[in-house]
Design a protein around this motif. Structure first.
Motif, PDB file in Angstrom:
ATOM      1  N   GLN A 192     -21.900 -36.547  19.856  1.00 21.32           N
ATOM      2  CA  GLN A 192     -20.633 -37.244  20.116  1.00 21.32           C
ATOM      3  C   GLN A 192     -20.529 -37.529  21.611  1.00 21.32           C
TER       4      GLN A 192
ATOM      5  N   GLN B 194     -23.504 -32.568  17.892  1.00 22.16           N
ATOM      6  CA  GLN B 194     -23.160 -33.597  16.919  1.00 22.16           C
ATOM      7  C   GLN B 194     -23.405 -35.007  17.456  1.00 22.16           C
TER       8      GLN B 194
ATOM      9  N   LYS C 111      -9.050 -31.737  15.770  1.00 24.60           N
ATOM     10  CA  LYS C 111      -9.403 -32.740  14.767  1.00 24.60           C
ATOM     11  C   LYS C 111     -10.583 -32.288  13.908  1.00 24.60           C
ATOM     12  N   HIS C 112     -11.794 -32.249  14.466  1.00 25.08           N
ATOM     13  CA  HIS C 112     -12.984 -31.915  13.690  1.00 25.08           C
ATOM     14  C   HIS C 112     -13.500 -30.508  13.972  1.00 25.08           C
TER      15      HIS C 112
ATOM     16  N   GLN D  68     -12.667 -28.527   9.616  1.00 19.60           N
ATOM     17  CA  GLN D  68     -12.834 -28.353  11.053  1.00 19.60           C
ATOM     18  C   GLN D  68     -13.797 -27.205  11.292  1.00 19.60           C
TER      19      GLN D  68
ATOM     20  N   LYS E   9      -8.508 -31.564   5.671  1.00 15.90           N
ATOM     21  CA  LYS E   9      -9.473 -31.745   6.744  1.00 15.90           C
ATOM     22  C   LYS E   9     -10.454 -30.587   6.739  1.00 15.90           C
TER      23      LYS E   9
ATOM     24  N   ARG F 171     -18.794 -31.881   4.546  1.00 18.24           N
ATOM     25  CA  ARG F 171     -18.993 -33.260   4.118  1.00 18.24           C
ATOM     26  C   ARG F 171     -19.784 -33.306   2.814  1.00 18.24           C
TER      27      ARG F 171
END
Length: 185
Positions: free
Chosen positions: A171, A169, A153-154, A30, A28, A2
């Motif tokens: 989440q 994280q 996805k991540h 990941q 992306k 990021r």
């Protein structure tokens, strides 16, 4: 990733006098949480030129790490700008990728032959040693190396690693749990 994406986006937007995401939705980042995710992602990236029909074989893929590794190995060296292979995963792991170069090359070669059935020469259907060590079934490996970005996805890895990642994280949901259970055991 990021932070890197933000820096590149700011620089590119300043240069082009515009605003917005630099990578948009095409690229992306990941997290690779274990050896099986690392091996699958490496093979996926190294086989991109073959799948795109830019190169006929992995070793002919310009700008792919596998070509640099092969060229260096021919000279009895390790590429300086790539992480070295350190051997089988174990405690007190030396700095490097947790498998050997010959195993990785065999894995990529066999995978590339399954991706392109029209390619000359047939490979027997026995699993390469790295797949046995990582406990990944052949069909699941093919799914991982041809559809890696759609499977996760991540973050990518086994369920326990995804759960740890989600917790770290902060989440509430573990993304990729179904793919991890189906493909990585």
């Amino acid at each position: 990733m990021r932070a890197l994406n933000e820096y590149i986006a700011r620089a590119a937007n300043k240069e082009d006098d515009c605003t917005g995401h630099f990578w948009e939705g095409r690229f992306k980042s990941q997290a690779l949480l274990d050896e099986s995710a690392l091996a699958a992602c490496m093979a996926y990236v190294d086989l991109n030129p073959v799948r795109a029909k830019i190169a006929k074989t992995p070793e002919a893929s310009d700008h792919a790490s596998i070509k640099y590794r092969i060229n260096a190995a021919r000279l009895g060296k390790t590429p300086k700008r790539l992480m070295p292979f350190a051997g089988n995963p174990r405690q007190e792991m030396p700095h490097g990728l947790p498998f050997t170069l010959p195993d990785y090359l065999q894995l990529v070669d066999i995978t590339s032959r399954y991706i392109h059935p029209n390619k000359r020469g047939k490979v027997q259907h026995n699993l390469p040693s790295i797949l046995e060590r990582l406990n990944i079934e052949q069909e699941h490996w093919l799914t991982l190396t041809t559809q890696f970005e759609t499977c996760f996805k991540h973050a990518a890895g086994k369920v326990t690693h995804l759960e740890q990642y989600a917790h770290n994280q902060h989440q509430q949901r573990v993304q990729g749990r179904q793919s991890a259970m189906r493909l990585l055991g």
